[in-house]
Motif scaffolding. Structure first.
Motif, PDB file in Angstrom:
ATOM      1  N   LEU A   1       0.770  -1.123  -0.023  1.00 41.85           N
ATOM      2  CA  LEU A   1      -0.029  -0.070  -0.119  1.00 41.85           C
ATOM      3  C   LEU A   1       0.659   1.371  -0.047  1.00 41.85           C
ATOM      4  CD1 LEU A   1      -2.962   0.551   0.252  1.00 41.85           C
ATOM      5  CD2 LEU A   1      -2.915   0.720   2.579  1.00 41.85           C
ATOM      6  N   ILE A   2       1.778   1.292   0.790  1.00 40.02           N
ATOM      7  CA  ILE A   2       2.867   2.419   0.736  1.00 40.02           C
ATOM      8  C   ILE A   2       3.501   2.602  -0.630  1.00 40.02           C
ATOM      9  CG2 ILE A   2       4.950   3.353   1.970  1.00 40.02           C
ATOM     10  CD1 ILE A   2       2.769   3.469   3.935  1.00 40.02           C
ATOM     11  N   GLY A   3       3.998   1.357  -1.091  1.00 41.34           N
ATOM     12  CA  GLY A   3       4.520   1.504  -2.381  1.00 41.34           C
ATOM     13  C   GLY A   3       3.579   2.186  -3.399  1.00 41.34           C
ATOM     14  N   LEU A   4       2.186   1.696  -3.345  1.00 46.17           N
ATOM     15  CA  LEU A   4       1.414   2.294  -4.431  1.00 46.17           C
ATOM     16  C   LEU A   4       1.245   3.613  -4.282  1.00 46.17           C
ATOM     17  CD1 LEU A   4      -0.968   2.012  -6.292  1.00 46.17           C
ATOM     18  CD2 LEU A   4      -2.495   1.742  -4.343  1.00 46.17           C
ATOM     19  N   LEU A   5       1.403   4.070  -3.106  1.00 48.04           N
ATOM     20  CA  LEU A   5       1.192   5.667  -2.834  1.00 48.04           C
ATOM     21  C   LEU A   5       2.394   6.205  -3.059  1.00 48.04           C
ATOM     22  CD1 LEU A   5      -0.768   5.602   0.626  1.00 48.04           C
ATOM     23  CD2 LEU A   5      -1.844   6.360  -1.594  1.00 48.04           C
ATOM     24  N   ALA A   6       3.479   5.631  -2.998  1.00 43.03           N
ATOM     25  CA  ALA A   6       4.815   6.136  -3.166  1.00 43.03           C
ATOM     26  C   ALA A   6       4.953   6.459  -4.584  1.00 43.03           C
ATOM     27  CB  ALA A   6       6.077   5.434  -2.644  1.00 43.03           C
ATOM     28  N   PHE A   7       4.442   5.359  -5.540  1.00 42.73           N
ATOM     29  CA  PHE A   7       4.396   5.461  -6.751  1.00 42.73           C
ATOM     30  C   PHE A   7       3.737   6.554  -7.434  1.00 42.73           C
ATOM     31  CE2 PHE A   7       1.797   4.206 -10.580  1.00 42.73           C
ATOM     32  CZ  PHE A   7       3.000   4.310 -11.675  1.00 42.73           C
TER      33      PHE A   7
ATOM     34  N   ALA B   1       2.990   9.395  -5.769  1.00 43.65           N
ATOM     35  CA  ALA B   1       3.866  10.510  -5.254  1.00 43.65           C
ATOM     36  C   ALA B   1       4.964  10.875  -6.288  1.00 43.65           C
ATOM     37  CB  ALA B   1       4.044  10.620  -3.908  1.00 43.65           C
ATOM     38  N   GLY B   2       5.316   9.788  -7.101  1.00 45.56           N
ATOM     39  CA  GLY B   2       6.494   9.983  -7.777  1.00 45.56           C
ATOM     40  C   GLY B   2       7.682   9.781  -7.179  1.00 45.56           C
ATOM     41  N   LEU B   3       7.748   8.999  -6.054  1.00 47.75           N
ATOM     42  CA  LEU B   3       8.740   8.642  -5.452  1.00 47.75           C
ATOM     43  C   LEU B   3       9.586   7.423  -5.782  1.00 47.75           C
ATOM     44  CD1 LEU B   3       7.823   9.655  -1.888  1.00 47.75           C
ATOM     45  CD2 LEU B   3       8.962  11.221  -3.207  1.00 47.75           C
ATOM     46  N   LEU B   4       8.516   6.445  -6.429  1.00 43.15           N
ATOM     47  CA  LEU B   4       9.122   5.254  -7.132  1.00 43.15           C
ATOM     48  C   LEU B   4       8.713   5.033  -8.562  1.00 43.15           C
ATOM     49  CD1 LEU B   4       7.839   2.630  -4.462  1.00 43.15           C
ATOM     50  CD2 LEU B   4      10.128   3.469  -4.674  1.00 43.15           C
ATOM     51  N   PRO B   5       9.378   4.290  -9.478  1.00 42.98           N
ATOM     52  CA  PRO B   5       8.793   4.321 -10.792  1.00 42.98           C
ATOM     53  C   PRO B   5       8.129   3.361 -11.126  1.00 42.98           C
ATOM     54  CG  PRO B   5      11.198   3.298 -10.404  1.00 42.98           C
ATOM     55  CD  PRO B   5      10.851   4.013  -8.984  1.00 42.98           C
ATOM     56  N   ALA B   6       7.603   2.345 -10.169  1.00 44.22           N
ATOM     57  CA  ALA B   6       6.554   1.440 -10.330  1.00 44.22           C
ATOM     58  C   ALA B   6       6.254   1.079  -8.985  1.00 44.22           C
ATOM     59  CB  ALA B   6       7.129   0.087 -10.967  1.00 44.22           C
ATOM     60  N   PRO B   7       4.969   0.834  -8.675  1.00 42.77           N
ATOM     61  CA  PRO B   7       4.550   0.486  -7.478  1.00 42.77           C
ATOM     62  C   PRO B   7       5.216  -0.776  -6.813  1.00 42.77           C
ATOM     63  CG  PRO B   7       2.762   0.140  -8.841  1.00 42.77           C
ATOM     64  CD  PRO B   7       3.817   0.339  -9.588  1.00 42.77           C
ATOM     65  N   GLU B   8       5.740  -0.789  -5.842  1.00 41.23           N
ATOM     66  CA  GLU B   8       6.445  -1.886  -5.410  1.00 41.23           C
ATOM     67  C   GLU B   8       6.722  -1.939  -3.724  1.00 41.23           C
ATOM     68  OE1 GLU B   8      11.119  -1.397  -5.850  1.00 41.23           O
ATOM     69  OE2 GLU B   8      10.037  -1.724  -7.820  1.00 41.23           O
ATOM     70  N   PRO B   9       6.482  -3.009  -3.101  1.00 40.06           N
ATOM     71  CA  PRO B   9       6.524  -3.051  -1.888  1.00 40.06           C
ATOM     72  C   PRO B   9       7.663  -2.355  -1.227  1.00 40.06           C
ATOM     73  CG  PRO B   9       5.879  -5.144  -2.593  1.00 40.06           C
ATOM     74  CD  PRO B   9       6.401  -4.586  -3.687  1.00 40.06           C
ATOM     75  N   VAL B  10       7.174  -1.435  -0.132  1.00 41.49           N
ATOM     76  CA  VAL B  10       8.320  -0.519   0.427  1.00 41.49           C
ATOM     77  C   VAL B  10       7.612  -0.108   1.970  1.00 41.49           C
ATOM     78  CG1 VAL B  10       7.659   1.315  -0.502  1.00 41.49           C
ATOM     79  CG2 VAL B  10      10.024   1.314   0.238  1.00 41.49           C
ATOM     80  N   SER B  11       8.635   0.180   2.919  1.00 43.77           N
ATOM     81  CA  SER B  11       7.923   0.842   4.162  1.00 43.77           C
ATOM     82  C   SER B  11       8.168   2.285   4.129  1.00 43.77           C
ATOM     83  CB  SER B  11       8.783   0.082   5.339  1.00 43.77           C
ATOM     84  OG  SER B  11      10.314   0.705   5.276  1.00 43.77           O
ATOM     85  N   ALA B  12       7.484   2.886   4.846  1.00 44.88           N
ATOM     86  CA  ALA B  12       7.589   4.561   5.037  1.00 44.88           C
ATOM     87  C   ALA B  12       8.962   4.752   5.296  1.00 44.88           C
ATOM     88  CB  ALA B  12       6.698   5.023   6.036  1.00 44.88           C
TER      89      ALA B  12
ATOM     90  N   LEU C   1      -4.785   0.651 -12.323  1.00 45.47           N
ATOM     91  CA  LEU C   1      -3.925   0.497 -11.073  1.00 45.47           C
ATOM     92  C   LEU C   1      -4.583  -0.146  -9.947  1.00 45.47           C
ATOM     93  CD1 LEU C   1      -1.258   1.632 -10.291  1.00 45.47           C
ATOM     94  CD2 LEU C   1      -2.360   3.445  -9.257  1.00 45.47           C
ATOM     95  N   LEU C   2      -5.873   0.156  -9.679  1.00 38.60           N
ATOM     96  CA  LEU C   2      -6.526  -0.546  -8.262  1.00 38.60           C
ATOM     97  C   LEU C   2      -6.849  -1.999  -8.790  1.00 38.60           C
ATOM     98  CD1 LEU C   2      -9.209   2.095  -7.530  1.00 38.60           C
ATOM     99  CD2 LEU C   2      -7.006   1.547  -6.333  1.00 38.60           C
ATOM    100  N   ASN C   3      -7.059  -2.664 -10.070  1.00 37.66           N
ATOM    101  CA  ASN C   3      -7.219  -3.781 -10.584  1.00 37.66           C
ATOM    102  C   ASN C   3      -5.474  -4.367 -10.170  1.00 37.66           C
ATOM    103  OD1 ASN C   3      -9.498  -3.602 -11.367  1.00 37.66           O
ATOM    104  ND2 ASN C   3      -9.144  -3.136 -13.377  1.00 37.66           N
ATOM    105  N   LEU C   4      -4.572  -3.781 -10.556  1.00 32.94           N
ATOM    106  CA  LEU C   4      -3.301  -4.365 -10.137  1.00 32.94           C
ATOM    107  C   LEU C   4      -3.293  -5.021  -8.735  1.00 32.94           C
ATOM    108  CD1 LEU C   4      -0.730  -4.338 -12.230  1.00 32.94           C
ATOM    109  CD2 LEU C   4      -0.085  -2.158 -10.922  1.00 32.94           C
ATOM    110  N   PHE C   5      -3.711  -4.052  -8.099  1.00 31.95           N
ATOM    111  CA  PHE C   5      -3.906  -4.462  -6.368  1.00 31.95           C
ATOM    112  C   PHE C   5      -4.939  -5.153  -6.022  1.00 31.95           C
ATOM    113  CE2 PHE C   5      -0.588  -1.413  -6.648  1.00 31.95           C
ATOM    114  CZ  PHE C   5       0.161  -1.586  -5.611  1.00 31.95           C
ATOM    115  N   LYS C   6      -5.967  -5.714  -7.049  1.00 29.85           N
ATOM    116  CA  LYS C   6      -7.050  -6.534  -6.790  1.00 29.85           C
ATOM    117  C   LYS C   6      -8.128  -5.588  -5.764  1.00 29.85           C
ATOM    118  CE  LYS C   6      -5.115 -10.933  -8.171  1.00 29.85           C
ATOM    119  NZ  LYS C   6      -3.854 -10.373  -8.598  1.00 29.85           N
ATOM    120  N   LEU C   7      -8.171  -4.397  -5.896  1.00 27.07           N
ATOM    121  CA  LEU C   7      -9.039  -3.517  -5.221  1.00 27.07           C
ATOM    122  C   LEU C   7     -10.380  -3.540  -5.825  1.00 27.07           C
ATOM    123  CD1 LEU C   7      -6.274  -1.151  -3.574  1.00 27.07           C
ATOM    124  CD2 LEU C   7      -7.347  -3.008  -2.447  1.00 27.07           C
TER     125      LEU C   7
END
Ligand code: GLU
Length: 321
Positions: A273-279, A281-292, A315-321
């Motif tokens: 979830l943090i990885g999705l938000l970081a993506f 926010a422009g902080l990650l090139p792709a959504p991948e798991p990461v801690s704050a 994007l939400l489908n990617l996360f099955k949301l």
């Protein structure tokens, strides 16, 4: 020596935290921590009926789960914890009295229908500019109206432009009279308004940096005016883009399916979830798991977009949301 940075989380516990609230909290936490600062948690439960019992505890539990720890505030002081706005009415009353003494407030008896009268000008964000109906009531008129109705209390706003430099959006100017209108300081039911409480609290709690959604950008000039009237020095303001649903509507607590209650059933750990938000926010090139914490070296305001961010179905489908 530069003052230590103190940021804050200031959630309204009107329901479970939402993806958009987490986005904002993550950026506030990263910004303060990156500068070696602290975070204060303040529960903005002024409007008690809107805040279901127990939602403050769920909020704290969600922040712990996300790894967004705060340094002071929240419920730590038990039932007398001073970080609940609902327990600070006496403090707001004292500052309100100060403004009243300066002759800057006046009672307003307008009801909802009068405020929404057809000729009432609407501001760009949909708010209604108060027409000033009760600004010039005589003492007799006020006394007569007060016999049948409890008034709200408004602050007279002058025909003055207030400018500030937002830490993310840059220079911003508003004319107080034309673009804010006389704001409510206390509602007719006696509840102090967000605009007064937030200024008093941020000042008294020593907050030096406010990170919050850009829907509050247009409230900042009137808050800066209150800082000036009350003799407080203002913090830095940094507004962040909002997360929007694919249909262009703002993600909100109404989208039940994106609140932490739902999300925690789907994610065993917060990292994806943090990885999705970081993506986003422009902080990650792709959504991948990461801690704050792991995001701290990557955090930089320059990477964060300015336009509101569409959280697409894909994007939400990617996360099955
Ligand atoms: N309590 C407000 C909210 O949850 C935030 C106020 C602020 O950040 O100034 O939307």
């Amino acid at each position: 020596m530069a003052k230590a940075v103190c940021g804050r989380f200031a959630p309204t516990p009107s329901g479970r935290m939402h993806l958009g609230n987490v986005f904002c909290a993550l950026l506030a936490w990263l910004s303060a921590k990156k500068q070696g600062g602290t975070i204060t948690l303040r529960i903005e439960d002024l409007d008690k009926p809107r805040c279901p019992a127990g939602s403050d505890m769920l909020l704290e539990d969600d922040l712990h789960w996300l790894g967004l720890e705060w340094d002071t505030g929240g419920s730590a002081g038990g039932k007398d914890a001073p970080y609940y706005q609902s327990r600070r009415f006496d403090i707001y009353a004292a500052y309100f009295a100060q403004l009243q003494k300066l002759g800057l407030t006046y009672p307003c008896f307008c009801n909802r229908a009068e405020l929404h009268a057809a000729q009432a000008p609407h501001l760009s964000d949909g708010r209604i500019l108060y027409a000033g109906t009760c600004r010039h009531l005589t003492a007799e008129q006020t006394a007569a109206k007060a016999r049948t109705k409890d008034p709200a209390q408004r602050l007279r706003l002058p025909d003055t432009a207030v400018s500030f430099i937002d830490g993310h959006y840059g220079p911003y100017t508003q004319n107080l009279a034309a673009e804010c209108g006389d704001i409510i300081l206390r509602r007719s039911d006696g509840v102090y308004a967000y605009q007064l409480a937030v200024v008093v609290d941020d000042a008294l709690m020593g907050i030096t940096e406010i990170v919050r959604g850009c829907d509050l950008l247009s409230s900042t000039p009137q808050q800066l005016y209150l800082y000036q009237l009350l003799g407080f020095s203002p913090p830095a303001f940094i507004h962040v883009p909002l997360l929007m649903a694919a249909d262009g509507r703002r993600l909100s607590k109404r989208n039940r399916d994106l609140d932490l209650g739902f999300l925690r059933q789907h994610f065993v750990s917060p990292q994806p979830l943090i990885g999705l938000l970081a993506f986003l926010a422009g902080l990650l090139p792709a959504p991948e798991p990461v801690s704050a914490k792991e995001l701290l070296p990557l955090f930089n305001w320059q990477k964060v977009p300015h336009n509101n961010i569409i959280v697409s179905e894909k994007l939400l489908n990617l996360f099955k949301l």
